[in-house]
Write an enzyme that holds these catalytic residues in place. Structure first.
Site, PDB file in Angstrom:
ATOM      1  N   CYS A  10       0.717  -1.407  -0.215  1.00 56.76           N
ATOM      2  CA  CYS A  10      -0.033   0.055  -0.089  1.00 56.76           C
ATOM      3  C   CYS A  10       0.891   1.398  -0.016  1.00 56.76           C
ATOM      4  O   CYS A  10       0.411   2.579  -0.414  1.00 56.76           O
ATOM      5  CB  CYS A  10      -0.916  -0.199   1.291  1.00 56.76           C
ATOM      6  SG  CYS A  10      -1.841  -1.698   1.388  1.00 56.76           S
TER       7      CYS A  10
ATOM      8  N   HIS B 159      -3.779   6.766   6.347  1.00 63.18           N
ATOM      9  CA  HIS B 159      -3.934   5.527   5.391  1.00 63.18           C
ATOM     10  C   HIS B 159      -5.580   5.227   5.779  1.00 63.18           C
ATOM     11  O   HIS B 159      -6.035   4.979   4.680  1.00 63.18           O
ATOM     12  CB  HIS B 159      -3.077   4.609   6.247  1.00 63.18           C
ATOM     13  CG  HIS B 159      -3.005   3.260   5.434  1.00 63.18           C
ATOM     14  ND1 HIS B 159      -2.760   3.176   3.973  1.00 63.18           N
ATOM     15  CD2 HIS B 159      -3.060   1.993   5.776  1.00 63.18           C
ATOM     16  CE1 HIS B 159      -3.003   1.891   3.653  1.00 63.18           C
ATOM     17  NE2 HIS B 159      -2.991   1.242   4.559  1.00 63.18           N
TER      18      HIS B 159
ATOM     19  N   HIS C 149      -9.929   1.788  -1.302  1.00 59.89           N
ATOM     20  CA  HIS C 149      -8.650   1.763  -1.011  1.00 59.89           C
ATOM     21  C   HIS C 149      -7.818   1.298  -2.505  1.00 59.89           C
ATOM     22  O   HIS C 149      -7.873   0.399  -3.000  1.00 59.89           O
ATOM     23  CB  HIS C 149      -8.138   0.334  -0.274  1.00 59.89           C
ATOM     24  CG  HIS C 149      -7.006   0.321   0.069  1.00 59.89           C
ATOM     25  ND1 HIS C 149      -5.777   0.847  -0.725  1.00 59.89           N
ATOM     26  CD2 HIS C 149      -6.268  -0.309   1.236  1.00 59.89           C
ATOM     27  CE1 HIS C 149      -4.425   0.593  -0.121  1.00 59.89           C
ATOM     28  NE2 HIS C 149      -4.726  -0.093   1.054  1.00 59.89           N
TER      29      HIS C 149
END
Length: 603
Positions: A291, A426, A466
């Site tokens: 990520c 995040h 995401h």
């Protein structure tokens, strides 16, 4: 009749002979052969290029290096080299599609050698951005409209992408199935103007849609910076791209492996393809740190600029979900949101929502951007990258490691925790990861935070899901837009923040509603009104429930203003012709400067 001929030969005569030789080998009319295009674009492979060198040796009556065409890729550059003697190093000017720079001619932006060392740390300017994200956010303005409107772009799978009836099963234990396929999807991933980029239809068919999307977005980003992409040919421009292997063409039959599949599907080629297409000669690096990939790309690009390794850089990342494997595997882990909503830092958060997208920023040393009259959108003051080390487990997030990377980014930026106004976190909407991240932020920012000025926290994932390798750069672009508009968009679906973080005691506040940037007054930056006080923010990139590798990144940014008005180059509107149907095989188709923001750890 023998073609062997001793003595000197003019560049013009060599070009004429080479055009005939290449056209004959390629089975094309000589009029179709462009002397400034790489010879391989006409279908010649390594065997034919070696044979061409041998024939040239006979023609000239002297040895010719068999690798000639690899050092001098075009007919024009081969002719220049051979007419002046035996080929040595490639010419210093561009050998491909753009004109070189004559001696004494002023250097264009990004055209330096990249060898000049920077005497001391230099701030890095973001001079352009381009993106494609769900919800029709195909440029930064559209993304801002989505954010300012509080839109949730999560949807069902686009029609024709996958066989949803075969894949969906409410039982999380069902093998090869997913209990939800909702996500943040792009449309038209099979559309690509291959001819615009000089790519054959066959090669385009073998290219991962992620590579195609990066080419489009790269071109758009450069044009928005007021840069003609072709003029970067031969320049010390770096490319830093965050990317996962998508699995595109993994199931291709052996008889379809034609040489293009290997380059088209390899993540390592993605950055190199951008560099090759534009003739960029700075570093070209593809990064996969899960990520955090695109934020690590930004970190490395900024470091390369500060170190003098390049004079201009493209940084960002892309993810396109060509297969449902992420949904299927996370269904086994029960990590997906059954409700299909991404709820970062919410008490009722129930899992991650996968998304796709692409974002790239154009970077330059701030002093160079001022010199060149670029419009500076924001300034990257500092960033940091770290790893969890031996934590609770390979896939378990580590709070202390997240604290360390944020503190390191602040130290690199020479900012105190109380100087920041906002953290783009995040924040994936998971019941484990979000509380760990929230407590880490509270430990860093809480102790000296004024009670009347809590640090706002938000996450783009609440709007689009995401975006994986593009998540970090998406947060950067959102933060820059917020700095420009002096508004903090709402982070959606967190009406009741998670009880597992002491928000008030930690000096934090989930940005659950749109608000003016603290001290800024709102209304956007276009009015020319200087903000009452500096603005600063940060972006963090971390993990979803499964952190994959534990690599984390954080970046601290500030806004940028000058006393002058009318300076800087207004960005061009993109005129890119990249909307014709593609041929996918496997995808279904100084003073006055104000402080900026932190983009938190991405892991």
């Amino acid at each position: 009749m023998s073609t062997k001929k001793s003595g000197a030969i003019s560049a013009e005569a060599l070009r004429e002979w080479l055009v005939g030789a290449v056209s004959g080998s390629a089975g094309l009319d000589p009029d179709e052969i462009g002397v400034d295009r790489p010879i391989t674009e006409f279908g010649l492979g390594s065997v034919q290029l070696v044979a061409l060198a041998a024939n040239l040796s006979d023609r000239l009556g002297r040895p010719v290096d068999p690798t000639l065409a690899y050092d001098h890729p075009t007919i024009a550059s081969i002719a220049r080299a051979l007419s002046s003697g035996a080929p040595a190093a490639p010419p210093s000017g561009p050998a491909g599609r753009g004109p070189g720079r004559a001696a004494g001619q002023a250097a264009r932006p990004g055209s330096g050698t990249g060898s000049t060392a920077v005497a001391e740390p230099d701030e890095v300017a973001i001079i352009s951005m381009a993106c494609h994200f769900p919800g029709g956010a195909d440029d930064p303005d559209a993304l801002w409209r989505l954010l300012a409107g509080g839109e949730d772009a999560v949807s069902e799978v686009p029609e024709g992408r996958w066989d949803t009836e075969e894949l969906l099963d409410p039982d999380p234990e069902a093998v090869g199935k997913a209990y939800t396929l909702r996500g943040g999807y792009l449309t038209g991933i099979d559309r690509f103007d291959a001819a615009f980029f000089g790519i054959s239809a066959r090669e385009a068919a073998a290219m991962d849609p992620q590579q195609r999307l990066l080419l489009r977005t790269c071109w758009e980003a450069l044009e928005r910076a007021g840069i003609v992409p072709e003029e970067l040919n031969g320049s010390a421009t770096g490319v830093y791209v965050g990317l996962y292997e998508s699995g595109y063409a993994d199931a291709a039959r052996l008889d379809l492996l034609d040489g293009h599949v290997a380059t088209g599907s390899a993540a390592s080629v993605a950055s190199g393809r951008l560099a090759y297409t534009l003739g960029l000669e700075g570093p070209a690096v593809t990064i996969d740190t899960a990520c955090s990939s695109s934020l690590v790309a930004l970190h490395l690009a900024a470091a390369a600029l500060r170190n003098g390794e390049c004079d201009l850089a493209l940084a960002g990342g892309a993810t396109v979900m060509v297969s449902p494997r992420g949904h299927v595997e996370f269904s086994r882990l029960r990590g997906l949101s059954p409700s299909g909503r991404c709820r970062p830092f919410a008490d009722d958060a129930d899992g991650v929502v996968w998304a796709e997208g692409c974002g790239l920023v154009v970077l330059k040393r701030l002093r160079d951007a001022r010199r060149d009259g670029d419009r500076v959108l924001a300034v990257v003051k500092g960033s940091a990258v770290n790893q969890d080390g031996r934590s609770q487990g390979l896939t378990a997030p580590s709070g202390p490691a997240q604290e360390r990377v944020v503190r390191s980014a602040l130290a690199a930026a020479r900012l105190r925790p109380d100087e920041l106004d906002y953290v783009e976190a995040h924040g994936t909407g998971t019941t484990l990861g979000d509380p760990i991240e929230g407590r880490a932020l509270a430990h860093v920012f809480g102790p000296h935070r004024p009670a009347d000025r809590p640090l706002a926290v938000g996450s783009l994932k609440s709007n689009i899901g995401h975006a994986q390798a593009a998540a970090g750069i998406g947060g950067v672009i959102k933060t820059v837009l917020s700095l420009q508009h002096e508004l903090l968009p709402a982070s959606l679906h967190a009406e009741t923040p998670t009880r597992h973080v002491d928000w008030a005691g930690g000096g934090l506040d989930v940005c659950g509603r749109q608000r003016d940037w603290p001290g800024g007054g709102g209304g956007g930056a276009a009015g020319g009104r200087p903000p009452p006080r500096p603005r600063a923010s940060a972006t963090r990139s971390g993990t979803a429930r499964k952190k994959a590798s534990g690599s984390a990144a954080a970046s601290a940014m500030r806004s940028h203003r000058t006393r002058e008005t009318g300076t800087g180059t207004a960005p061009k509107e993109p005129w890119l012709r990249c909307a014709t149907p593609g041929v996918s095989r496997n995808s279904p188709a100084p003073p006055g400067n104000t402080a900026g923001a932190l983009i938190g750890p991405r892991r």
